[in-house]
Design an enzyme around this catalytic site. Structure first.
Site, PDB file in Angstrom:
ATOM      1  N   ASN A   1     -10.519   0.239   1.470  1.00 54.74           N
ATOM      2  CA  ASN A   1      -9.070   0.196   1.253  1.00 54.74           C
ATOM      3  C   ASN A   1      -8.819  -0.334  -0.156  1.00 54.74           C
ATOM      4  OD1 ASN A   1      -6.346  -0.415   1.167  1.00 54.74           O
ATOM      5  ND2 ASN A   1      -6.279  -1.401   3.166  1.00 54.74           N
TER       6      ASN A   1
ATOM      7  N   HIS B   1      -2.924   6.890   3.938  1.00 59.11           N
ATOM      8  CA  HIS B   1      -3.480   5.674   3.334  1.00 59.11           C
ATOM      9  C   HIS B   1      -4.812   5.345   4.012  1.00 59.11           C
ATOM     10  CE1 HIS B   1      -4.120   1.828   1.713  1.00 59.11           C
ATOM     11  NE2 HIS B   1      -3.657   1.116   2.736  1.00 59.11           N
TER      12      HIS B   1
ATOM     13  N   CYS C   1       0.810  -1.229   0.000  1.00 60.05           N
ATOM     14  CA  CYS C   1       0.000   0.000   0.000  1.00 60.05           C
ATOM     15  C   CYS C   1       0.837   1.270   0.000  1.00 60.05           C
ATOM     16  CB  CYS C   1      -0.954  -0.001   1.182  1.00 60.05           C
ATOM     17  SG  CYS C   1      -2.067  -1.391   1.088  1.00 60.05           S
TER      18      CYS C   1
HETATM   19  N1  ACO Z   1     -17.458  -8.289  11.839  1.00 59.51           N
HETATM   20  C1  ACO Z   1     -17.629  -8.568  13.137  1.00 59.51           C
HETATM   21  N2  ACO Z   1     -16.635  -8.958  13.951  1.00 59.51           N
HETATM   22  C2  ACO Z   1     -15.409  -9.050  13.392  1.00 59.51           C
HETATM   23  C3  ACO Z   1     -15.153  -8.766  12.031  1.00 59.51           C
HETATM   24  C4  ACO Z   1     -16.248  -8.371  11.246  1.00 59.51           C
HETATM   25  N3  ACO Z   1     -16.118  -8.069   9.946  1.00 59.51           N
HETATM   26  N4  ACO Z   1     -13.836  -8.942  11.797  1.00 59.51           N
HETATM   27  C5  ACO Z   1     -13.268  -9.314  12.946  1.00 59.51           C
HETATM   28  N5  ACO Z   1     -14.215  -9.384  13.903  1.00 59.51           N
HETATM   29  C6  ACO Z   1     -14.050  -9.789  15.306  1.00 59.51           C
HETATM   30  C7  ACO Z   1     -12.848 -10.677  15.502  1.00 59.51           C
HETATM   31  O1  ACO Z   1     -13.165 -12.034  15.204  1.00 59.51           O
HETATM   32  C8  ACO Z   1     -12.571 -10.469  16.957  1.00 59.51           C
HETATM   33  O2  ACO Z   1     -13.481 -11.253  17.707  1.00 59.51           O
HETATM   34  P1  ACO Z   1     -13.001 -12.018  19.032  1.00 59.51           P
HETATM   35  O3  ACO Z   1     -12.573 -10.912  19.985  1.00 59.51           O
HETATM   36  O4  ACO Z   1     -14.222 -12.739  19.458  1.00 59.51           O
HETATM   37  O5  ACO Z   1     -11.855 -12.880  18.615  1.00 59.51           O
HETATM   38  C9  ACO Z   1     -12.935  -8.998  17.194  1.00 59.51           C
HETATM   39  O6  ACO Z   1     -13.777  -8.635  16.087  1.00 59.51           O
HETATM   40  C10 ACO Z   1     -11.726  -8.078  17.227  1.00 59.51           C
HETATM   41  O7  ACO Z   1     -10.916  -8.391  16.082  1.00 59.51           O
HETATM   42  P2  ACO Z   1      -9.509  -7.732  15.854  1.00 59.51           P
HETATM   43  O8  ACO Z   1      -8.959  -8.251  14.558  1.00 59.51           O
HETATM   44  O9  ACO Z   1      -8.674  -7.879  17.083  1.00 59.51           O
HETATM   45  O10 ACO Z   1      -9.973  -6.210  15.738  1.00 59.51           O
HETATM   46  P3  ACO Z   1      -9.149  -4.928  15.418  1.00 59.51           P
HETATM   47  O11 ACO Z   1      -9.458  -3.885  16.405  1.00 59.51           O
HETATM   48  O12 ACO Z   1      -7.698  -5.199  15.175  1.00 59.51           O
HETATM   49  O13 ACO Z   1      -9.819  -4.471  14.017  1.00 59.51           O
HETATM   50  C11 ACO Z   1      -9.185  -4.443  11.699  1.00 59.51           C
HETATM   51  C12 ACO Z   1      -9.683  -5.282  12.876  1.00 59.51           C
HETATM   52  C13 ACO Z   1     -10.289  -3.446  11.368  1.00 59.51           C
HETATM   53  C14 ACO Z   1      -8.912  -5.319  10.519  1.00 59.51           C
HETATM   54  C15 ACO Z   1      -7.914  -3.707  12.138  1.00 59.51           C
HETATM   55  O14 ACO Z   1      -7.032  -4.633  12.724  1.00 59.51           O
HETATM   56  C16 ACO Z   1      -7.191  -3.017  11.034  1.00 59.51           C
HETATM   57  O15 ACO Z   1      -7.704  -2.123  10.378  1.00 59.51           O
HETATM   58  N6  ACO Z   1      -5.901  -3.364  10.841  1.00 59.51           N
HETATM   59  C17 ACO Z   1      -4.999  -2.645   9.999  1.00 59.51           C
HETATM   60  C18 ACO Z   1      -5.183  -2.893   8.566  1.00 59.51           C
HETATM   61  C19 ACO Z   1      -4.191  -2.002   7.832  1.00 59.51           C
HETATM   62  O16 ACO Z   1      -3.696  -1.017   8.315  1.00 59.51           O
HETATM   63  N7  ACO Z   1      -3.869  -2.300   6.647  1.00 59.51           N
HETATM   64  C20 ACO Z   1      -2.979  -1.350   6.017  1.00 59.51           C
HETATM   65  C21 ACO Z   1      -1.880  -1.871   5.337  1.00 59.51           C
HETATM   66  S1  ACO Z   1      -2.221  -3.115   4.297  1.00 59.51           S
HETATM   67  C22 ACO Z   1      -3.267  -2.704   3.108  1.00 59.51           C
HETATM   68  O17 ACO Z   1      -3.800  -1.664   3.127  1.00 59.51           O
HETATM   69  C23 ACO Z   1      -3.568  -3.688   1.965  1.00 59.51           C
END
Ligand code: ACO
Length: 327
Positions: A284, A254, A114
């Site tokens: 994204n 980003h 990205c």
């Molecule tokens: N709907 C409902 N619940 C969900 C979903 C969903 N779509 N996805 C995950 N959950 C649940 C998980 O299973 C987890 O449940 P649990 O606690 O029972 O295990 C809970 O939500 C928390 O999940 P996490 O993955 O810990 O949540 P987090 O706060 O990290 O948010 C997210 C997830 C939104 C993907 C976040 O981690 C994120 O944005 N990460 C960064 C991504 C990024 O920056 N990418 C940039 C570079 S790469 C690129 O752009 C291609």
């Protein structure tokens, strides 16, 4: 004064088909509230079945060339970035070059997750600065929906398709680009990857049965690293340009997660109205997010010539970086 580099034109394209959050409520265990609260995404775009990454880039490029007032014969080099190229080879830069009727021009594909648009712009910039070429087309295009696993609720709600294009030209006036910073660390390679189908894991039936052709992401660790790396990157380009964040008109981060953007802006002490956000409508779209957000605001007349802009990003690799330019 040496050779300067100017952004002569910009363009973007997003496909027509919209996937809203209700669509995901029907295919995985998720809901609109979780998606909105955790990511800020309301909608994302999906390319039509007959569209590949090059098709999106071609449409964005035509608009950028029109904006710059140039034609195919003026372009001497095409730099293309994608993590979802039409094919592993030949390069998408060649396909776009041919489709646009560009002749006798170099073609180069770059790949930096990205952060790729910043890397691609730095390549175009350096070629012009070195006096090798005067007019370069830089494109970032992606069809992330083609490598998204619609059975994985952790990732499927995040991604969309789109493309952006920039025409960079040599100028005798001041350089538009004040500073570039790109960095990376391969020890984070497993945070975000598409395991199949390169030479490590070819596209065998076994690999496909394991769904290895789809993007895999360790969201929480990507999140943490992204905030730190993006903040540091923006600070580096500000420092190199001898500027502070109060002199920035627009921060374009980003668009991966609303919470990442807000956190980076807060750490940089940049007020909310200067932070460009398109994540709610496009999700994204990998390296294209910066260019789509920029080109859209240029088209709407909000970003004006003379504005100081910071692009900052983080992506697979891991890679990160920023650039500060005066449009
Ligand atoms: N709907 C409902 N619940 C969900 C979903 C969903 N779509 N996805 C995950 N959950 C649940 C998980 O299973 C987890 O449940 P649990 O606690 O029972 O295990 C809970 O939500 C928390 O999940 P996490 O993955 O810990 O949540 P987090 O706060 O990290 O948010 C997210 C997830 C939104 C993907 C976040 O981690 C994120 O944005 N990460 C960064 C991504 C990024 O920056 N990418 C940039 C570079 S790469 C690129 O752009 C291609």
């Amino acid at each position: 004064m040496g050779i300067g580099v100017k952004i002569a034109g910009v363009g973007y394209y997003v496909p027509e088909k919209i996937l809203d959050n209700a669509y995901f409520e029907n295919i995985v265990d998720t809901n609109n509230d979780w998606i909105m609260q955790m990511t800020g995404i309301q909608e994302r775009r999906m390319a039509a079945p007959e569209q590949a990454t090059s098709d999106l880039g071609i449409l964005a490029s035509k608009l950028a060339m029109e904006d710059a007032g140039i034609s195919a014969k003026d372009i001497e080099y095409v730099v293309h970035h994608s993590v979802t190229p039409d094919m592993i080879f030949p390069g998408t830069s060649c396909l776009v070059q041919h489709a646009l009727g560009i002749k006798d021009a170099g073609t180069l594909d770059v790949q930096a997750g990205c952060t790729g648009l910043i890397y691609a712009l730095s390549v175009g910039y350096a070629y012009i600065k070195a006096g090798l070429y005067k007019t370069i087309l830089v494109i970032a295009g992606d069809c992330l929906t083609r490598i998204t696993d619609y059975e994985d609720r952790n990732t499927c709600v995040l991604f969309g398709d789109g493309a952006c294009a920039f025409v960079l030209t040599a100028t005798t006036e001041a350089d538009s680009f004040k500073s570039f910073y790109v960095d990376g660390d391969g020890s984070f390679a497993e945070l975000l990857s598409q395991p199949c189908s390169g030479s490590r894991i070819p596209a065998t039936h076994e690999a496909l049965d394991k769904r290895l052709q789809y993007l895999k992401m360790d969201g929480p660790n990507t999140f943490k690293l992204a905030v730190t790396a993006m903040t540091n990157s923006a600070n580096k380009v500000l420092k190199e340009a001898n500027m502070d964040s109060s002199q920035i008109d627009w921060l374009i981060p980003h668009q991966a997660n609303m919470r990442i953007m807000e956190s980076v802006a807060k750490k940089l002490k940049i007020s909310e109205e200067k932070v460009v956000k398109t994540i709610h409508k496009y999700g994204n779209t990998s390296a294209t997010t910066l260019g789509i957000a920029f080109a859209e605001l240029v088209k709407e007349g909000k970003i004006k010539r003379g504005d100081n802009i910071v692009f900052v990003s983080f992506g697979a690799g891991a890679t990160w970086g920023a650039t500060l330019f005066q449009y």
